[in-house]
Design a protein around this motif. Structure first.
Motif, PDB file in Angstrom:
ATOM      1  N   GLN A 232      11.231 -36.571 -32.982  1.00 41.13           N
ATOM      2  CA  GLN A 232      10.708 -37.555 -33.994  1.00 41.13           C
ATOM      3  C   GLN A 232       9.592 -37.077 -34.536  1.00 41.13           C
ATOM      4  OE1 GLN A 232      12.910 -39.717 -35.283  1.00 41.13           O
ATOM      5  NE2 GLN A 232      11.536 -39.637 -37.015  1.00 41.13           N
ATOM      6  N   ALA A 233       8.530 -36.382 -33.778  1.00 41.62           N
ATOM      7  CA  ALA A 233       7.367 -36.062 -34.278  1.00 41.62           C
ATOM      8  C   ALA A 233       7.430 -34.654 -35.154  1.00 41.62           C
ATOM      9  CB  ALA A 233       6.426 -35.743 -33.067  1.00 41.62           C
ATOM     10  N   LEU A 234       8.230 -33.750 -34.821  1.00 43.57           N
ATOM     11  CA  LEU A 234       8.782 -32.912 -35.620  1.00 43.57           C
ATOM     12  C   LEU A 234       9.242 -33.155 -36.769  1.00 43.57           C
ATOM     13  CD1 LEU A 234       8.803 -29.698 -36.338  1.00 43.57           C
ATOM     14  CD2 LEU A 234      10.865 -29.697 -34.950  1.00 43.57           C
ATOM     15  N   VAL A 235      10.219 -34.091 -36.834  1.00 44.78           N
ATOM     16  CA  VAL A 235      10.978 -34.564 -38.097  1.00 44.78           C
ATOM     17  C   VAL A 235       9.756 -35.028 -38.863  1.00 44.78           C
ATOM     18  CG1 VAL A 235      12.677 -36.082 -39.091  1.00 44.78           C
ATOM     19  CG2 VAL A 235      13.152 -34.708 -36.810  1.00 44.78           C
ATOM     20  N   ASP A 236       8.800 -35.773 -38.738  1.00 44.95           N
ATOM     21  CA  ASP A 236       7.917 -36.561 -39.221  1.00 44.95           C
ATOM     22  C   ASP A 236       7.035 -35.550 -39.881  1.00 44.95           C
ATOM     23  OD1 ASP A 236       9.203 -38.928 -38.829  1.00 44.95           O
ATOM     24  OD2 ASP A 236       7.848 -39.600 -37.250  1.00 44.95           O
TER      25      ASP A 236
ATOM     26  N   TYR B  72      15.666 -39.320 -44.328  1.00 47.34           N
ATOM     27  CA  TYR B  72      16.108 -37.946 -44.518  1.00 47.34           C
ATOM     28  C   TYR B  72      16.114 -37.253 -45.672  1.00 47.34           C
ATOM     29  CZ  TYR B  72      16.844 -39.364 -39.819  1.00 47.34           C
ATOM     30  OH  TYR B  72      16.843 -40.005 -38.393  1.00 47.34           O
ATOM     31  N   THR B  73      16.028 -38.051 -46.940  1.00 47.94           N
ATOM     32  CA  THR B  73      16.343 -38.058 -48.262  1.00 47.94           C
ATOM     33  C   THR B  73      15.123 -37.517 -48.956  1.00 47.94           C
ATOM     34  OG1 THR B  73      18.241 -39.652 -48.391  1.00 47.94           O
ATOM     35  CG2 THR B  73      17.035 -38.848 -50.568  1.00 47.94           C
ATOM     36  N   ASN B  74      15.287 -36.440 -49.809  1.00 42.66           N
ATOM     37  CA  ASN B  74      14.131 -36.037 -50.681  1.00 42.66           C
ATOM     38  C   ASN B  74      12.999 -35.287 -49.570  1.00 42.66           C
ATOM     39  OD1 ASN B  74      15.237 -36.415 -53.058  1.00 42.66           O
ATOM     40  ND2 ASN B  74      14.661 -38.473 -53.031  1.00 42.66           N
ATOM     41  N   ARG B  75      13.201 -34.593 -48.687  1.00 43.16           N
ATOM     42  CA  ARG B  75      12.306 -34.024 -47.503  1.00 43.16           C
ATOM     43  C   ARG B  75      12.577 -32.521 -48.048  1.00 43.16           C
ATOM     44  NH1 ARG B  75      11.530 -37.252 -43.274  1.00 43.16           N
ATOM     45  NH2 ARG B  75       9.723 -35.744 -42.562  1.00 43.16           N
ATOM     46  N   ASP B  76      11.244 -31.835 -47.389  1.00 38.01           N
ATOM     47  CA  ASP B  76      11.242 -30.334 -47.344  1.00 38.01           C
ATOM     48  C   ASP B  76      12.604 -29.946 -46.980  1.00 38.01           C
ATOM     49  OD1 ASP B  76      11.057 -27.643 -46.857  1.00 38.01           O
ATOM     50  OD2 ASP B  76       8.943 -28.135 -45.998  1.00 38.01           O
ATOM     51  N   PRO B  77      13.261 -29.142 -47.842  1.00 40.67           N
ATOM     52  CA  PRO B  77      14.511 -28.490 -47.662  1.00 40.67           C
ATOM     53  C   PRO B  77      14.840 -27.828 -46.172  1.00 40.67           C
ATOM     54  CG  PRO B  77      14.023 -28.099 -49.829  1.00 40.67           C
ATOM     55  CD  PRO B  77      12.794 -28.610 -49.119  1.00 40.67           C
ATOM     56  N   ARG B  78      13.509 -27.294 -45.744  1.00 37.86           N
ATOM     57  CA  ARG B  78      13.572 -26.610 -44.269  1.00 37.86           C
ATOM     58  C   ARG B  78      14.034 -27.634 -43.226  1.00 37.86           C
ATOM     59  NH1 ARG B  78       8.133 -23.674 -44.884  1.00 37.86           N
ATOM     60  NH2 ARG B  78       7.406 -25.613 -45.995  1.00 37.86           N
TER      61      ARG B  78
END
Length: 533
Positions: free
Chosen positions: A295-299, A322-328
């Protein structure tokens, strides 16, 4: 994956098998060679060099290494990275033992001691020697990063000699690596074509040198070597047909050997396969979920507008995270509700076959997507020809930017390097008003390294050199929240808090180095142990 353990011993009789790495190593096998019959022609020297290339790196190391960091969790003890990640590693652990490996060094030593007797074109011979010297230097680079002081062995050893070698101070080994890479770079070709694609290039020598200089804090030298790489014609990969997929498609097998790749480990289906791809998908896709992003990476991924999720004005919604996040994020990680392998991924519902507490399912609820964005690319994901990228041009741009920031020289070239990476990914350019000091730019470039290079096996080395292990490698590892995923549209509804996955320990006086394998110390009493193990 079963792996044979090699100790620091002589290569008895100097026997080794030729490899089949793509075309440039796809030679008719000559199973065993003896010095008295080998060095008679260019083809003999080429075959012997092929033996040096065999197993000089392993996709296993790349895929699992982020589990030693805050980016990922390794759920199976026997795979060797759980203990490394949670701080319970010992001198008897499997990968602690496996990676103290001098086999490639000894093969390169043997090659370099004998190739001069071969009647062949001298210019080509010089290049062959430079390739072997790179492969040897790369081994010492990796060994020093993991263990610190290691024996600097530059000749073939008898068993008796091997059993009494001592560890060389890391500063001496690093000086050798830097000097060696500087010496061989002009002797290597900038690029290759045809059957030689995949060989060590001039750019690889300069890029590895820049990486070590960055890790050592030699920022001016790092800048200079990055500039040498930049002058060689590398660029960021772009999918001209669908630019939005450029970052994701960089790692697909049909795009290997592209303009961004500076150094990679070459594989060939059936002959010399990359057999580690199957460890990443979930059980319903036939995988093991061995490497689970945290989760730390996702955040850590920004919002698509360039703001952090902790910024109240970013638009982040914890119930729709997960919406409107960095496309990576969607290109690197499979998250709950994402369409993947023909279905909406559902690890958060106890009724799902991919539920995070099930066998061979991700314990964090997240899967790597990098390297496996399209499983249909592989006929058999346990037998693939996917090359593993070790250094790419985006890393060089990030090294260049970081080195300039650390020297206090913040100019347009710093912003340009970061903007190239962000714009390729579909992110906005760096906000030059928000990031206009050394401190703010340091924070930004460190985050960009984490995001751009996520799950490529480099995060631990950044943690180590930045000395932030006590901050990021200690405490509780969390995964996604439990809930439900609508099988028709992928809508996620959360019903619980984040899954507690693991509690980790980190002691700065111990864990920045791995222990020397106990079996090595048992064989050679002159090999000392790292502190506090």
């Amino acid at each position: 994956m079963k792996r044979k353990l090699f100790y620091l011993i002589a290569i008895s009789g100097a026997l080794f098998t030729t490899a089949c790495n793509k075309d440039f190593l796809d030679r008719a096998p000559e199973d065993q060679y003896r010095n008295e019959v080998l060095w008679t022609s260019e083809s003999d020297a080429r075959a012997a060099l092929s033996g040096c290339y065999r197993d000089w790196e392993d996709s296993y190391n790349v895929i699992y290494m982020d589990c030693a960091s805050d980016n990922a969790y390794s759920q199976f003890l026997w795979e060797g990275y759980m203990n490394i990640g949670n701080g319970s590693l010992t001198p008897a652990d499997v990968n602690v033992t496996n990676r103290w490996n001098f086999k490639t060094i000894q093969k390169c030593n043997w090659f370099l001691e004998n190739v001069d007797k071969t009647p062949m074109d001298e210019t080509l011979k010089t290049r062959f020697k430079a390739e072997a010297r790179f492969l040897r230097a790369y081994q010492f680079y990796t060994l020093t990063q993991l263990y610190g002081d290691v024996p600097l062995v530059l000749k073939t050893l008898t068993t008796g000699e091997a059993n009494v070698v001592t560890r060389t101070p890391i500063a001496e080994v690093q000086k050798y690596i830097l000097d060696e890479l500087a010496a061989i770079a002009p002797q290597l070709e900038p690029s290759y074509s045809g059957a030689d694609v995949g060989r060590i290039t001039r750019g690889a020598a300069y890029a590895l040198r820049a990486r070590l200089e960055l890790y050592m804090g030699n920022y001016a030298d790092c800048i200079a070597d990055c500039e040498k790489v930049m002058a060689l014609g590398y660029d960021l990969f772009r999918n001209t047909a669908t630019p939005a997929n450029s970052y994701q498609d960089l790692f697909r097998i049909q795009n290997e050997n592209n303009v961004e790749v500076i150094l990679d480990m070459q594989y060939k289906e059936n002959d010399y396969a990359n057999g580690n791809i199957g460890i990443m998908p979930t059980s319903s896709s036939g995988g093991w979920s061995s490497v689970d992003p945290t989760q730390a990476l996702v955040d850590a991924y920004e919002m698509k507008n360039g703001k952090l999720i902790t910024d109240p004005s970013s638009g982040y919604n914890a119930e729709d995270p997960y919406t409107n996040r960095d496309p990576r994020l969607s290109a690197s990680i499979v998250y709950p509700g994402q369409m993947y392998d023909g279905k909406y991924y559902n690890p958060i519902d106890p009724a799902s076959g991919d539920f995070m507490l099930g066998d061979n399912n991700s314990k964090t609820g997240y899967l790597p997507k990098k390297f496996i964005s399209h499983l249909e690319d592989y006929t058999d994901m346990w037998n693939t020809g996917l090359n593993m990228i070790l250094i790419r041009y985006a890393d060089v741009l990030l090294m260049y930017a970081e080195a300039k920031i650390e020297t206090g020289v913040v100019d347009n070239t710093v912003y340009d390097a970061l903007d190239k990476i962000r714009l390729r990914a579909g992110m906005p350019a760096v906000d030059r008003l928000a990031y206009n000091t050394q401190a703010t730019l340091r924070t930004l470039v460190r985050r960009e390294r984490r995001i751009e290079l996520a799950l490529e096996g480099l995060r631990w080395y950044d943690i180590k050199r930045w000395k932030i292990g006590d901050e990021v490698r200690k405490g509780t590892v969390y995964g996604a929240r439990q809930g439900t995923v609508n099988a028709t549209n992928g809508k996620v509804t959360f019903t619980a808090d984040h899954q507690l996955v693991e509690t980790r320990l980190f002691d700065p006086s111990i864990h920045y180095l791995w222990p020397v394998p106990q079996k090595e110390i048992d064989i050679n009493g002159k090999i000392s142990q790292n502190p506090n193990y």
